[in-house]
Each structure stands twice: as structure tokens, then as C-alpha cells.
Design an enzyme around this catalytic site. Sequence first.
Site, PDB file in Angstrom:
ATOM      1  N   SER A  42       0.429   7.733   5.733  1.00 53.97           N
ATOM      2  CA  SER A  42       0.038   6.749   4.719  1.00 53.97           C
ATOM      3  C   SER A  42      -0.747   5.586   5.308  1.00 53.97           C
ATOM      4  O   SER A  42      -0.314   4.962   6.291  1.00 53.97           O
ATOM      5  CB  SER A  42       1.318   6.219   4.057  1.00 53.97           C
ATOM      6  OG  SER A  42       1.088   4.947   3.502  1.00 53.97           O
ATOM      7  N   GLY A  43      -1.870   5.275   4.705  1.00 58.07           N
ATOM      8  CA  GLY A  43      -2.663   4.130   5.164  1.00 58.07           C
ATOM      9  C   GLY A  43      -1.887   2.832   5.017  1.00 58.07           C
ATOM     10  O   GLY A  43      -1.905   1.969   5.903  1.00 58.07           O
ATOM     11  N   LEU A  44      -1.201   2.715   3.875  1.00 57.45           N
ATOM     12  CA  LEU A  44      -0.409   1.500   3.632  1.00 57.45           C
ATOM     13  C   LEU A  44       0.648   1.332   4.725  1.00 57.45           C
ATOM     14  O   LEU A  44       0.810   0.252   5.297  1.00 57.45           O
ATOM     15  CB  LEU A  44       0.268   1.592   2.259  1.00 57.45           C
ATOM     16  CG  LEU A  44       1.321   0.512   1.972  1.00 57.45           C
ATOM     17  CD1 LEU A  44       0.682  -0.869   1.917  1.00 57.45           C
ATOM     18  CD2 LEU A  44       2.062   0.811   0.666  1.00 57.45           C
ATOM     19  N   ASP A  54      -3.416  -3.463   4.219  1.00 53.52           N
ATOM     20  CA  ASP A  54      -3.995  -2.139   3.936  1.00 53.52           C
ATOM     21  C   ASP A  54      -5.454  -2.325   3.511  1.00 53.52           C
ATOM     22  O   ASP A  54      -5.873  -1.855   2.458  1.00 53.52           O
ATOM     23  CB  ASP A  54      -3.154  -1.474   2.825  1.00 53.52           C
ATOM     24  CG  ASP A  54      -3.545  -0.015   2.592  1.00 53.52           C
ATOM     25  OD1 ASP A  54      -4.259   0.560   3.443  1.00 53.52           O
ATOM     26  OD2 ASP A  54      -3.135   0.538   1.561  1.00 53.52           O
ATOM     27  N   ASP A  81      -4.052  10.036   5.148  1.00 51.84           N
ATOM     28  CA  ASP A  81      -4.650   9.185   4.122  1.00 51.84           C
ATOM     29  C   ASP A  81      -5.784   8.440   4.825  1.00 51.84           C
ATOM     30  O   ASP A  81      -5.569   7.417   5.466  1.00 51.84           O
ATOM     31  CB  ASP A  81      -3.555   8.228   3.612  1.00 51.84           C
ATOM     32  CG  ASP A  81      -4.127   7.092   2.783  1.00 51.84           C
ATOM     33  OD1 ASP A  81      -5.317   7.153   2.411  1.00 51.84           O
ATOM     34  OD2 ASP A  81      -3.368   6.137   2.512  1.00 51.84           O
ATOM     35  N   ASP A  83      -8.293   6.761   3.746  1.00 51.68           N
ATOM     36  CA  ASP A  83      -8.969   5.704   2.966  1.00 51.68           C
ATOM     37  C   ASP A  83     -10.333   6.213   2.484  1.00 51.68           C
ATOM     38  O   ASP A  83     -10.411   7.271   1.905  1.00 51.68           O
ATOM     39  CB  ASP A  83      -9.105   4.432   3.817  1.00 51.68           C
ATOM     40  CG  ASP A  83      -7.745   3.827   4.140  1.00 51.68           C
ATOM     41  OD1 ASP A  83      -6.773   4.169   3.436  1.00 51.68           O
ATOM     42  OD2 ASP A  83      -7.644   3.036   5.090  1.00 51.68           O
ATOM     43  N   GLU A 110     -10.741   8.722  -0.406  1.00 59.20           N
ATOM     44  CA  GLU A 110     -10.740   8.212  -1.780  1.00 59.20           C
ATOM     45  C   GLU A 110     -12.092   7.605  -2.126  1.00 59.20           C
ATOM     46  O   GLU A 110     -12.799   7.098  -1.240  1.00 59.20           O
ATOM     47  CB  GLU A 110      -9.618   7.184  -1.944  1.00 59.20           C
ATOM     48  CG  GLU A 110      -9.773   5.931  -1.108  1.00 59.20           C
ATOM     49  CD  GLU A 110      -8.478   5.123  -0.966  1.00 59.20           C
ATOM     50  OE1 GLU A 110      -7.456   5.706  -0.537  1.00 59.20           O
ATOM     51  OE2 GLU A 110      -8.498   3.916  -1.274  1.00 59.20           O
ATOM     52  N   LYS A 116     -11.656  -0.838   1.962  1.00 56.24           N
ATOM     53  CA  LYS A 116     -10.887  -0.668   0.723  1.00 56.24           C
ATOM     54  C   LYS A 116      -9.716  -1.653   0.681  1.00 56.24           C
ATOM     55  O   LYS A 116      -9.425  -2.352   1.671  1.00 56.24           O
ATOM     56  CB  LYS A 116     -10.387   0.771   0.588  1.00 56.24           C
ATOM     57  CG  LYS A 116      -9.638   1.366   1.783  1.00 56.24           C
ATOM     58  CD  LYS A 116      -8.265   0.779   2.095  1.00 56.24           C
ATOM     59  CE  LYS A 116      -7.296   0.877   0.947  1.00 56.24           C
ATOM     60  NZ  LYS A 116      -6.340   2.011   1.091  1.00 56.24           N
ATOM     61  N   ASN A 118      -5.535  -1.805  -1.089  1.00 58.55           N
ATOM     62  CA  ASN A 118      -4.534  -0.907  -1.650  1.00 58.55           C
ATOM     63  C   ASN A 118      -4.697  -0.806  -3.160  1.00 58.55           C
ATOM     64  O   ASN A 118      -4.997  -1.784  -3.836  1.00 58.55           O
ATOM     65  CB  ASN A 118      -3.119  -1.392  -1.296  1.00 58.55           C
ATOM     66  CG  ASN A 118      -2.076  -0.374  -1.713  1.00 58.55           C
ATOM     67  OD1 ASN A 118      -1.575  -0.399  -2.829  1.00 58.55           O
ATOM     68  ND2 ASN A 118      -1.768   0.555  -0.811  1.00 58.55           N
ATOM     69  N   SER A 119      -4.465   0.379  -3.682  1.00 57.94           N
ATOM     70  CA  SER A 119      -4.702   0.647  -5.109  1.00 57.94           C
ATOM     71  C   SER A 119      -3.823  -0.197  -6.022  1.00 57.94           C
ATOM     72  O   SER A 119      -4.154  -0.412  -7.186  1.00 57.94           O
ATOM     73  CB  SER A 119      -4.443   2.118  -5.401  1.00 57.94           C
ATOM     74  OG  SER A 119      -5.216   2.908  -4.556  1.00 57.94           O
ATOM     75  N   ARG A 155      -9.682  12.190  -3.352  1.00 59.15           N
ATOM     76  CA  ARG A 155      -8.816  11.367  -4.214  1.00 59.15           C
ATOM     77  C   ARG A 155      -9.698  10.517  -5.111  1.00 59.15           C
ATOM     78  O   ARG A 155     -10.595   9.830  -4.619  1.00 59.15           O
ATOM     79  CB  ARG A 155      -7.944  10.504  -3.321  1.00 59.15           C
ATOM     80  CG  ARG A 155      -7.332   9.277  -3.994  1.00 59.15           C
ATOM     81  CD  ARG A 155      -6.347   8.663  -3.021  1.00 59.15           C
ATOM     82  NE  ARG A 155      -5.976   7.301  -3.361  1.00 59.15           N
ATOM     83  CZ  ARG A 155      -5.124   6.578  -2.637  1.00 59.15           C
ATOM     84  NH1 ARG A 155      -4.574   7.090  -1.545  1.00 59.15           N
ATOM     85  NH2 ARG A 155      -4.836   5.343  -2.989  1.00 59.15           N
ATOM     86  N   HIS A 186      -4.731   9.616  -8.668  1.00 61.66           N
ATOM     87  CA  HIS A 186      -3.835   8.488  -8.453  1.00 61.66           C
ATOM     88  C   HIS A 186      -3.725   7.651  -9.715  1.00 61.66           C
ATOM     89  O   HIS A 186      -4.689   7.534 -10.477  1.00 61.66           O
ATOM     90  CB  HIS A 186      -4.324   7.629  -7.290  1.00 61.66           C
ATOM     91  CG  HIS A 186      -3.201   6.862  -6.624  1.00 61.66           C
ATOM     92  ND1 HIS A 186      -1.875   7.102  -6.870  1.00 61.66           N
ATOM     93  CD2 HIS A 186      -3.225   5.852  -5.707  1.00 61.66           C
ATOM     94  CE1 HIS A 186      -1.131   6.284  -6.150  1.00 61.66           C
ATOM     95  NE2 HIS A 186      -1.928   5.508  -5.432  1.00 61.66           N
TER      96      HIS A 186
HETATM   97  C1  SPV Z   1      -0.974   5.067   0.895  1.00 63.49           C
HETATM   98  O1  SPV Z   1       0.166   5.525   1.067  1.00 63.49           O
HETATM   99  O2  SPV Z   1      -1.522   4.326   1.709  1.00 63.49           O
HETATM  100  C2  SPV Z   1      -1.698   5.379  -0.318  1.00 63.49           C
HETATM  101  C3  SPV Z   1      -0.963   5.603  -1.525  1.00 63.49           C
HETATM  102  O3  SPV Z   1      -2.906   5.363  -0.280  1.00 63.49           O
HETATM  103  S1  SPV Z   1      -0.942   4.116  -2.331  1.00 63.49           S
HETATM  104  O4  SPV Z   1      -0.379   3.111  -1.493  1.00 63.49           O
HETATM  105  O5  SPV Z   1      -0.151   4.389  -3.511  1.00 63.49           O
HETATM  106  O6  SPV Z   1      -2.305   3.786  -2.720  1.00 63.49           O
HETATM  107 MG    MG Z   2      -3.674   4.483   1.304  1.00 65.28          MG
END
Ligand code: SPV
Ligand code: MG
Length: 546
Positions: A42-44, A54, A81, A83, A110, A116, A118-119, A155, A186
Amino acid sequence: MHKTTRFRELLHSPQLEFLIEAHNGLSARVGEEAGFAGLWASGLCLAAQYGVRDNNEASWTQVLEMLEFMADASSVPILLDGDTGYGNFNNVRRLVRKLEQRGIAALCIEDKLFPKANSFLDGEMQPLAEIEEFAGKIKAGKDAARDRDFMLVARTEALIAGWGLGEALRRAEAYVEAGADAILIHSSKATADEVLAFRSEWGDRAPVLIVPTKYWRTPTQVFRDAGFSMAIWANQVLRASLAAMQRTARVLAREQTAAAVENEIAPVSEVFRMQGVAELQEAETRFLPRATRSDRAVVLAASRGIELGKLTEDRPKTMVEVDGEPLLAHIVAAFKSAGVHRIHVVRGYKKEAVALPGLAYVDNDRHETTGELHSLALALDALDSSEGATYVCYGDVLFRRHALELLIGNESDANTADITLVVDSHWQESANLGRAADFVSCSASPTRRAYAAPVKLRRMHAALPEEERHGEWIGLMKIAPRALGAVREAVAELLGAGRGSRPEISELLNRLVTAGLEVQVAYTAGNWLDVDSLYDVIQAGKFGGR
Ligand code: SPV
Ligand code: MG
């Protein structure tokens, strides 16, 4: 099976599969051990464990470094992930190459812009990439992959950015057209409505992945029934560890005692287990020359060392400091690092000054009138009858661990004689040849030893004619368990016969050779130092490394 192929299989399996988040080697292992068939890097969470946001604050190579630890720590496939791919199509190409090199099975990118965010942070405000530009990245990524099973997941953030279902479908279509192997749809809604609507419109054009972070209330059966390929638990492990770390730190700060947390936290043994300590221990027995548990050492350290003058007024030579530590401490460290932990020290002169911790002491209270063989006899009496080998050395000899390893050897070595001596073949180079030296004559010279059978001792004598000398005994030997009885007897005989005289170990060894024991020689070149004079003490300071 390759991790890439395994991931491809998971993508296409008929049932709902699950990936769990991992952000370092330890969490990767945790996820795999819990039974997950794959990991989401996971990027986060990678950003969070680095303590940054993130927002591509950690560089892509820093992500790559961590991925390497994760791939090493686990055997299940990892989906990164990635990004936005950290740049344009060219960066994606290079990323894919590097991921393949480091054993990462698949990449998810994505359709946002670098850098980027975080979403879940103002997701609807974030600009999306142009479809064509993003499709170019997908093409480039697939083109760069050497392994046909390396999967690229596209994504789309169209739903989160508020562009609606139609745009999400249009984008997904274009991405699959460009070569994407699957779509990650997502959503930041608290219900699964959006992703379910996408799934039913999308049909079976390509597998669909979801991240139910916000719509966690939706029963998993709903995702199964809808036919999603994978659900990703994208951050729960990091959030769990964060809560535990905060709680533990707060309690420790408040209570100021580890007793307040000990029952709540993993035992250190569990940390070791997760690190794979057992494997290393097992490997050490195969690859490192180590003493066995029951091996023990005897250090003969009863004499003063009058040659050192003032230095030995209040302590014996073995306690004279070299490089900030007594000689004895260096000897003990060499034994311990080779795995010999039971160490008996024979002390005599100023015995109260010989008090290093963790050693067994044997006192030769008649050290002024007796000699080294008497000290050895006392030490041999004090040894238990365990099956271990006995290493004997003088308390004034510094040797590098290498010298000891010659004696310890490992299973495959022919190092199985009754007695083995370490002999320095470079005796001529010794700076202080005026000192008493135990010269040896052997069955083969050091230069011929590679061709010959094991080299045997013929004779040891301080006054050995030069043409007979093959080397000098460094004062370190190993007695095999089966020879200990014969050694004890020979020592007793020599002491009994030589009342008044002070028999030396050289006499003992000659006697044993005559009696037919196999006394073998292991040649070394240097790697030791006999501390017999002030000059030697100074040299010893420069001796360095064990
Ligand atoms: C991550 O886990 O970094 C994701 C999922 O990209 S989210 O945090 O939901 O965007
Ligand atoms: Mg991410």
C-alpha cells in the site's frame, strides 16, 4: 511457481480472493502467515511507516528498497500500489523492470497526476489524467515487462473524482484496450453501491478489484455474489499496529515500568521467530566452525611474568591490559566467539586480581614452587567428565579466532586426532626470538602439508636444532575427549617422577608421542602473539582483531 504466475491465477480464479496490506518485511510475513495468498504494498502504508504523507514524498526508489525486504520476507505475490507510476510512460517502463528484478508480481497504477494525494483526502478535487496519456503508460508498462505473467492493474479514480459511472466505464474500457490485465475500481463512499453498479455494467471484460476501506460494513458475501476478483484490505494492519504502538508508548510514559505492558505485547521470542532466527542458527551449525556445547577451555594463568616488571607487581601477566582490556579478556573473547563458553582459568600469583565474570577458577596456591604442568593437572582434575573437547592455552598468548578455528574445524575436517597443536610456520619472523620458544619437528614441513597426510608432531623442544624446526607451538592445543584419560595419566606420571623439577607441557607432549598417541599439527602463519616482554605488550596493542 513464479509469483507472477501465481498472481495471475489469483486474478482469474473463480472465487473472491483477498490481499492484505503490507508495508515492510515484518508485515509481509505477518500477512502471509495469517494465510493471505497475496499482499498489497500500500502506498498509504509505505508512506506512513516512513512517517511521511501519501503524496509521493517517499521517492520511488525508497519504495523499491522496502519492496525488496517484503519480497524477501514472503513467498506470496505482491501487488504494488504504484500510485501514478511516479512520472510518465517512461518512468512506468523503468519501474516495471525494477519490480521484475526485485520479485514483485504485479503493479497497480491509478489515473491521477503526479504527485498524487490519497484518494480519501479531498478525492473529488483531484484532477484525473488524460485517458490517452494514462493508456500510454499502461502500454509502456506491459511492453517493458519481460515476464508475460507480470500483471498490470489499472485503477480508475473516476468515481472518487465525481465524474460518474459512465466515465469510470469509459476509462476502464480504454485501459483494458491498452493492455491492462484488470481494473481496480475505487470508491470513497460508505456503501458499496457505486462499485456494485460498476461491476454489473462492466460484465466480464476483465477482473475487477475493490478496496472496501470506506464501505467496510458491506458483507463480504455481497462482493462474492457480485463477482469481484479481489478485495484488498488496504490499511488495517498498519492501523492496528499504530493503535498498539500509541497505546504501549502512552502506558510506558505514564507508568514508567515495562510491567504495565509486558502482558500486552509480543514476547521477544516471537520477534526472533518472525525474523527467522531459527534458520540462521541451523545454518550456523552447517557453515560455521563451532565448538560443541560441551567443549571447554583451560587457560593456564598462574605465573606472574616477572619479565614485565612493574606491570605485574599487583597482578599476574594474564591481567595486564592490552588495548584497554586484560590479556585474559581477549583470550576469553576468542573462545566465546568460537562457541567455547565454559572456560576454566588456573590462577596463582595475585589470584584475587584475576576476577573476570563468568569464568570457572582453579587455584594453584603452590604456583611459586610448581610449574605449568601442575597447573594443568589441577585444571584437568576440575573438569567434569563430559564428552566435550578440551582446549588448553597459556594465559599470556594472544591469538586470533582463526587460530582457534583451525582446531575446532567442522564435521568434514580430518581434525580428529587425540591432540592437535596450532603451530606457527613463520616462527623466524617473530620479533622476539630471544624468548623461550616451543619449537617443533613434524612429519611434514608446512609447505608440503597440502600433499601429505595429516601432519604429526615428532618432537617439541626449546633447543631444537634450527634445521629440524618446522615451526613454533603457539601455546594452544585441543585434547580430544578420548585422549583426556591418557593425558591425565601422563601428567600424573611426570609430576610424580620429577619431584623438585618443573616439567613442562613440551615434555608431556613428547611423552604422549612416544606412548603412541596421535599428536597432530595444524599450521598457521602468524595470527598469534606471545606476551613475554614489555616490547610484546606494546606489540599486542597493535595486534588488533580477534
Ligand atoms: C493505498 O493503500 O495506498 C491505496 C488505497 O491506494 S487508498 O488508500 O484507499 O487510496
Ligand atoms: Mg495508494
